[in-house]
Write a protein that holds these residues in place. Structure first.
Motif, mmCIF file in Angstrom:
data_model
loop_
_atom_site.group_PDB
_atom_site.id
_atom_site.type_symbol
_atom_site.label_atom_id
_atom_site.label_comp_id
_atom_site.label_asym_id
_atom_site.label_seq_id
_atom_site.Cartn_x
_atom_site.Cartn_y
_atom_site.Cartn_z
ATOM 1 N N MET A 27 -10.681 36.278 65.628
ATOM 2 C CA MET A 27 -11.511 35.210 65.066
ATOM 3 C C MET A 27 -11.762 35.388 63.579
ATOM 4 S SD MET A 27 -14.257 34.601 68.128
ATOM 5 C CE MET A 27 -15.469 34.040 67.000
ATOM 6 N N PHE A 28 -11.784 36.596 63.108
ATOM 7 C CA PHE A 28 -12.118 36.844 61.714
ATOM 8 C C PHE A 28 -10.898 37.116 60.836
ATOM 9 C CE2 PHE A 28 -16.062 37.851 64.009
ATOM 10 C CZ PHE A 28 -16.863 36.876 63.436
ATOM 11 N N ARG A 29 -9.704 36.762 61.332
ATOM 12 C CA ARG A 29 -8.515 36.832 60.482
ATOM 13 C C ARG A 29 -8.640 35.805 59.375
ATOM 14 N NH1 ARG A 29 -3.401 35.967 64.117
ATOM 15 N NH2 ARG A 29 -4.521 34.062 64.357
ATOM 16 N N GLU A 30 -7.814 35.955 58.355
ATOM 17 C CA GLU A 30 -7.847 35.014 57.224
ATOM 18 C C GLU A 30 -7.627 33.587 57.701
ATOM 19 O OE1 GLU A 30 -5.201 34.198 53.311
ATOM 20 O OE2 GLU A 30 -5.712 36.278 53.748
ATOM 21 N N ASP A 31 -6.645 33.376 58.572
ATOM 22 C CA ASP A 31 -6.383 32.056 59.135
ATOM 23 C C ASP A 31 -6.183 32.222 60.633
ATOM 24 O OD1 ASP A 31 -5.601 29.557 59.888
ATOM 25 O OD2 ASP A 31 -3.942 29.395 58.473
ATOM 26 N N PRO A 32 -7.244 32.031 61.430
ATOM 27 C CA PRO A 32 -7.148 32.285 62.860
ATOM 28 C C PRO A 32 -6.171 31.374 63.598
ATOM 29 C CG PRO A 32 -9.321 31.410 62.305
ATOM 30 C CD PRO A 32 -8.575 31.625 61.028
ATOM 31 N N GLU A 33 -5.782 30.233 62.990
ATOM 32 C CA GLU A 33 -4.853 29.332 63.653
ATOM 33 C C GLU A 33 -3.394 29.693 63.384
ATOM 34 O OE1 GLU A 33 -5.716 25.261 62.896
ATOM 35 O OE2 GLU A 33 -7.797 25.466 63.498
ATOM 36 N N ALA A 34 -3.131 30.494 62.379
ATOM 37 C CA ALA A 34 -1.761 30.842 62.009
ATOM 38 C C ALA A 34 -1.181 31.849 62.999
ATOM 39 C CB ALA A 34 -1.724 31.429 60.605
ATOM 40 N N LEU A 35 0.050 31.603 63.408
ATOM 41 C CA LEU A 35 0.754 32.565 64.238
ATOM 42 C C LEU A 35 1.390 33.580 63.307
ATOM 43 C CD1 LEU A 35 2.518 30.177 66.764
ATOM 44 C CD2 LEU A 35 0.629 31.725 67.241
ATOM 45 N N PRO A 36 1.132 34.855 63.512
ATOM 46 C CA PRO A 36 1.698 35.854 62.611
ATOM 47 C C PRO A 36 3.222 35.930 62.761
ATOM 48 C CG PRO A 36 0.611 36.910 64.467
ATOM 49 C CD PRO A 36 0.339 35.433 64.586
ATOM 50 N N SER A 37 3.869 36.338 61.703
ATOM 51 C CA SER A 37 5.313 36.531 61.732
ATOM 52 C C SER A 37 5.643 37.858 61.077
ATOM 53 C CB SER A 37 6.040 35.407 60.988
ATOM 54 O OG SER A 37 7.424 35.686 60.938
ATOM 55 N N ALA A 38 6.366 38.678 61.804
ATOM 56 C CA ALA A 38 6.775 39.977 61.280
ATOM 57 C C ALA A 38 7.852 39.824 60.206
ATOM 58 C CB ALA A 38 7.293 40.854 62.411
ATOM 59 N N LEU A 39 8.432 38.625 60.092
ATOM 60 C CA LEU A 39 9.543 38.417 59.163
ATOM 61 C C LEU A 39 9.108 38.024 57.753
ATOM 62 C CD1 LEU A 39 12.018 36.518 61.509
ATOM 63 C CD2 LEU A 39 12.009 38.941 60.890
ATOM 64 N N VAL A 40 7.842 37.629 57.574
ATOM 65 C CA VAL A 40 7.381 37.237 56.237
ATOM 66 C C VAL A 40 7.528 38.430 55.297
ATOM 67 C CG1 VAL A 40 5.397 36.524 54.865
ATOM 68 C CG2 VAL A 40 5.848 35.426 57.060
ATOM 69 N N GLY A 41 8.179 38.188 54.151
ATOM 70 C CA GLY A 41 8.429 39.247 53.181
ATOM 71 C C GLY A 41 9.755 39.951 53.387
ATOM 72 N N GLN A 42 10.478 39.588 54.437
ATOM 73 C CA GLN A 42 11.778 40.207 54.711
ATOM 74 C C GLN A 42 12.893 39.182 54.529
ATOM 75 O OE1 GLN A 42 11.930 42.161 58.496
ATOM 76 N NE2 GLN A 42 9.899 43.032 58.293
ATOM 77 N N SER A 43 14.116 39.679 54.456
ATOM 78 C CA SER A 43 15.269 38.785 54.374
ATOM 79 C C SER A 43 15.373 37.971 55.656
ATOM 80 C CB SER A 43 16.559 39.581 54.202
ATOM 81 O OG SER A 43 16.677 40.010 52.875
ATOM 82 N N ALA A 44 15.755 36.722 55.481
ATOM 83 C CA ALA A 44 15.944 35.848 56.638
ATOM 84 C C ALA A 44 17.033 36.438 57.533
ATOM 85 C CB ALA A 44 16.333 34.455 56.181
ATOM 86 N N PRO A 45 16.828 36.365 58.859
ATOM 87 C CA PRO A 45 17.875 36.830 59.776
ATOM 88 C C PRO A 45 19.158 36.014 59.592
ATOM 89 C CG PRO A 45 15.799 36.543 60.938
ATOM 90 C CD PRO A 45 15.630 35.945 59.561
#
Length: 182
Positions: A27-45
């Protein structure tokens, strides 16, 4: 004699406390509605697509062409994809390159979808088996990724791209990436 507390009586409150802690963190994440992605900041698969009828496809090199772009996973059977479609067309008219991935769809249905609603995509490929989507971490369609000129994933958005999403989520990331590229 003093009564002893059974260890089994401690387990339910500990489990409950764990669930409460997990919920609080969510609930106290920066954006509780956003689904996290482990790929953000990495090269696209890797891009693993088959040809889409009558359209130019794209590959890994297209994602690393020095320009900021969107990769949009969509399908003709997806109602939210119809909702976001006019917004994607507006972004394409602004000059933002959008690469389409037709997800688990029949090519003729995808073609009819674009014929009926318009075609905002600079290039399209078909992911009939969903293998590329799996590698990219797609939960379901529509999903849109912002990719920088080097092929790095800057942002992932799950759900239809609405005007609100464009203004509050996509545009800030696109503008920041464009500023870095200059």
């Amino acid at each position: 004699m003093a009564k002893r507390i059974s260890p089994l009586m401690i387990i339910p409150p500990v489990i409950f406390a764990g669930f409460v802690a997990l919920a609080a963190v969510g609930m106290f994440r920066e954006d509780p509605e956003a689904l996290p992605s482990a790929l953000v900041g990495q090269s696209a698969p890797p891009v693993q697509l088959t040809a889409f009828p009558g359209r130019e496809g794209f590959d890994d090199a297209a994602l690393r062409d020095g320009k900021v772009k969107l990769v949009n996973f969509w399908a003709s059977w997806c109602a939210p994809c119809r909702v976001e479609h006019p917004n994607l067309e507006a972004l394409a008219e602004e000059g933002i390159a959008i690469f389409g991935v037709n997800y688990k769809d029949k090519p003729e249905n995808g073609r009819k979808f674009l014929d009926d609603l318009g075609d905002p995509y600079a290039a399209i490929g078909s992911d009939a088996q969903g293998r590329m989507a799996l590698n990219w971490g797609v939960y379901g369609v529509p999903e849109t990724y912002v990719i920088d000129g080097e092929g790095t994933i800057l942002m992932r958005f799950a759900g239809p791209v609405t005007q609100r999403v464009i203004e509050t989520r996509l545009r800030p990331v696109l503008e920041e990436a464009a500023a870095k590229a200059d």
